[in-house]
Design a protein around this motif. Structure first.
Motif, mmCIF file in Angstrom:
data_model
loop_
_atom_site.group_PDB
_atom_site.id
_atom_site.type_symbol
_atom_site.label_atom_id
_atom_site.label_comp_id
_atom_site.label_asym_id
_atom_site.label_seq_id
_atom_site.Cartn_x
_atom_site.Cartn_y
_atom_site.Cartn_z
ATOM 1 N N HIS A 171 0.830 -1.213 0.000
ATOM 2 C CA HIS A 171 0.000 0.000 0.000
ATOM 3 C C HIS A 171 0.865 1.264 0.000
ATOM 4 O O HIS A 171 0.634 2.199 0.756
ATOM 5 N N HIS A 172 1.831 1.268 -0.875
ATOM 6 C CA HIS A 172 2.735 2.415 -0.977
ATOM 7 C C HIS A 172 1.990 3.691 -1.351
ATOM 8 O O HIS A 172 2.429 4.795 -1.033
ATOM 9 N N TYR A 173 0.831 3.542 -2.007
ATOM 10 C CA TYR A 173 0.088 4.732 -2.431
ATOM 11 C C TYR A 173 -0.376 5.559 -1.247
ATOM 12 O O TYR A 173 -0.526 6.784 -1.351
ATOM 13 N N LEU A 174 -0.609 4.934 -0.077
ATOM 14 C CA LEU A 174 -1.014 5.696 1.105
ATOM 15 C C LEU A 174 0.102 6.638 1.554
ATOM 16 O O LEU A 174 -0.152 7.769 1.974
ATOM 17 N N GLU A 175 1.331 6.177 1.451
ATOM 18 C CA GLU A 175 2.464 7.024 1.801
ATOM 19 C C GLU A 175 2.603 8.172 0.801
ATOM 20 O O GLU A 175 2.952 9.298 1.177
ATOM 21 N N CYS A 176 2.320 7.893 -0.471
ATOM 22 C CA CYS A 176 2.384 8.940 -1.493
ATOM 23 C C CYS A 176 1.342 10.021 -1.226
ATOM 24 O O CYS A 176 1.616 11.220 -1.354
ATOM 25 N N ILE A 177 0.143 9.598 -0.864
ATOM 26 C CA ILE A 177 -0.933 10.547 -0.578
ATOM 27 C C ILE A 177 -0.584 11.390 0.643
ATOM 28 O O ILE A 177 -0.796 12.610 0.664
ATOM 29 N N LYS A 178 -0.034 10.754 1.661
ATOM 30 C CA LYS A 178 0.359 11.491 2.865
ATOM 31 C C LYS A 178 1.441 12.516 2.547
ATOM 32 O O LYS A 178 1.394 13.662 3.028
ATOM 33 N N ALA A 179 2.417 12.123 1.729
ATOM 34 C CA ALA A 179 3.489 13.047 1.355
ATOM 35 C C ALA A 179 2.934 14.230 0.562
ATOM 36 O O ALA A 179 3.350 15.381 0.759
ATOM 37 N N ALA A 180 1.985 13.954 -0.333
ATOM 38 C CA ALA A 180 1.377 15.026 -1.123
ATOM 39 C C ALA A 180 0.595 15.978 -0.223
ATOM 40 O O ALA A 180 0.633 17.201 -0.405
ATOM 41 N N TYR A 181 -0.104 15.427 0.765
ATOM 42 C CA TYR A 181 -0.873 16.252 1.700
ATOM 43 C C TYR A 181 0.049 17.172 2.500
ATOM 44 O O TYR A 181 -0.220 18.370 2.654
ATOM 45 N N GLU A 182 1.136 16.624 2.998
ATOM 46 C CA GLU A 182 2.060 17.425 3.798
ATOM 47 C C GLU A 182 2.696 18.528 2.961
ATOM 48 O O GLU A 182 2.881 19.655 3.432
ATOM 49 N N PHE A 183 3.012 18.222 1.716
ATOM 50 C CA PHE A 183 3.597 19.241 0.838
ATOM 51 C C PHE A 183 2.586 20.348 0.546
ATOM 52 O O PHE A 183 2.894 21.538 0.655
ATOM 53 N N ALA A 184 1.360 19.962 0.176
ATOM 54 C CA ALA A 184 0.339 20.946 -0.195
ATOM 55 C C ALA A 184 -0.030 21.837 0.985
ATOM 56 O O ALA A 184 -0.146 23.060 0.842
ATOM 57 N N SER A 185 -0.219 21.241 2.160
ATOM 58 C CA SER A 185 -0.594 22.036 3.329
ATOM 59 C C SER A 185 0.535 22.977 3.729
ATOM 60 O O SER A 185 0.298 24.126 4.112
ATOM 61 N N GLY A 186 1.774 22.501 3.622
ATOM 62 C CA GLY A 186 2.907 23.354 3.955
ATOM 63 C C GLY A 186 3.051 24.524 2.996
ATOM 64 O O GLY A 186 3.335 25.658 3.410
ATOM 65 N N GLU A 187 2.841 24.278 1.702
ATOM 66 C CA GLU A 187 2.940 25.347 0.710
ATOM 67 C C GLU A 187 1.861 26.402 0.921
ATOM 68 O O GLU A 187 2.119 27.608 0.820
ATOM 69 N N LEU A 188 0.641 25.955 1.225
ATOM 70 C CA LEU A 188 -0.449 26.904 1.444
ATOM 71 C C LEU A 188 -0.202 27.742 2.690
ATOM 72 O O LEU A 188 -0.416 28.963 2.697
ATOM 73 N N LEU A 189 0.256 27.099 3.745
ATOM 74 C CA LEU A 189 0.544 27.826 4.978
ATOM 75 C C LEU A 189 1.654 28.849 4.766
ATOM 76 O O LEU A 189 1.551 30.000 5.197
ATOM 77 N N ASN A 190 2.715 28.446 4.074
ATOM 78 C CA ASN A 190 3.816 29.374 3.811
ATOM 79 C C ASN A 190 3.369 30.544 2.943
ATOM 80 O O ASN A 190 3.793 31.687 3.148
#
Length: 281
Positions: A109-128
């Motif tokens: 289920h590597h895709y779950l890790e990919c989704i989590k990584a994408a979420y962390e990147f997107a939320s961090g970019e929006l916050l910044n």
């Protein structure tokens, strides 16, 4: 036959890639498990404080693929973050290296890790983006000073010099005069140190504060707001009961207003809004 079934089973992931990495939907046949309500426009946010844009522009359908059910909310939110930035002219894409492609998952289920990584990147970019370009902390600091009365001496001074005007009936009050007196109070008290005192404005509502709070409560609980007077208004009301302060979040940028409004719905920002945060002092 097996090949066709395999491609059909991967179709949700093809939609996921576009949504999770770019915040874009391309679903003419309604096959994606995220629904788009195109009737809701972001422009409504500047006119209606209770606009449903953030909650209902994109939402989850009932028929979510079973292998994505645990990650559906994260997928939805990740795409929303990217979509918000895209709507404001900031085309951010999640970096998609060979090790993080959604299509490269296996039995672990590597895709779950990919989704989590994408979420962390997107939320961090929006916050910044909101913190650095649109001065989120500065706006929150001003709101704390003005609306939460962290530096309330300006309001005491204003109430003293505007006493005669506020004693009038709402339809007899000159809002321009009140604004002039408010500006004077801001310039002659500790509020003068704020970098954007011109963003604080005043108005005279048509109903009392208690009536407004009752209306807001009905909206929050989903009850129908009727024109009837469930809460009786006083026979004679004055500016003291109907005067209100308003803070313009972003006077120079509509995009910033849009972002600031939506940021109130983002759960990962909750700690920032703690009023005791020393960064807001």
């Amino acid at each position: 036959m097996v090949k066709m079934l395999g491609l059909k089973s991967l179709r949700p992931l093809l939609f996921d890639i576009l949504w999770v990495y770019e915040g874009v939907t391309d679903d003419p046949y309604g096959e994606f498990f995220i629904a788009e309500n195109k009737s809701l426009q972001k422009e409504s946010l500047s006119q209606d404080y209770d606009a449903k844009y953030w909650r209902q522009r994109y939402s989850l359908k009932d028929d979510i693929p079973s292998f994505l059910s645990d990650a559906a909310e994260t997928i939805l939110t990740t795409g929303k973050y990217l979509n918000v930035m895209r709507e404001c002219g900031h085309n951010i894409q999640v970096p998609m290296s060979e090790n993080s492609k959604l299509m490269s998952f296996g039995s672990n289920h590597h895709y779950l890790e990919c989704i989590k990584a994408a979420y962390e990147f997107a939320s961090g970019e929006l916050l910044n983006l909101i913190k650095e370009k649109y001065d989120l902390m500065g706006k929150l600091r001003s709101i704390k000073h003005y609306l939460l009365l962290d530096q309330g001496d300006f309001l005491v001074h204003f109430m003293d010099i505007a006493q005669d005007e506020l004693a009038k009936k709402p339809d007899e009050i000159s809002v321009e005069k009140l604004q002039s007196l408010l500006d004077l109070a801001l310039r002659t008290t500790a509020a003068a140190a704020d970098p954007c005192p011109e963003d604080l404005t005043c108005c005279v509502e048509r109903t009392t504060l208690l009536k407004r709070l009752s209306t807001l409560k009905d909206l929050e609980t989903g009850e129908t707001v009727s024109d009837g007077n469930d809460l009786e208004e006083p026979v004679s009301i004055t500016g003291l009961e109907t005067f209100a302060l308003s803070y313009k979040v972003c006077s120079s940028s509509w995009h910033a207003y849009f972002l600031f409004y939506l940021i109130l719905s983002l759960s990962f920002l909750v700690p920032i809004f703690y009023i005791g945060d020393p960064k807001l002092r």
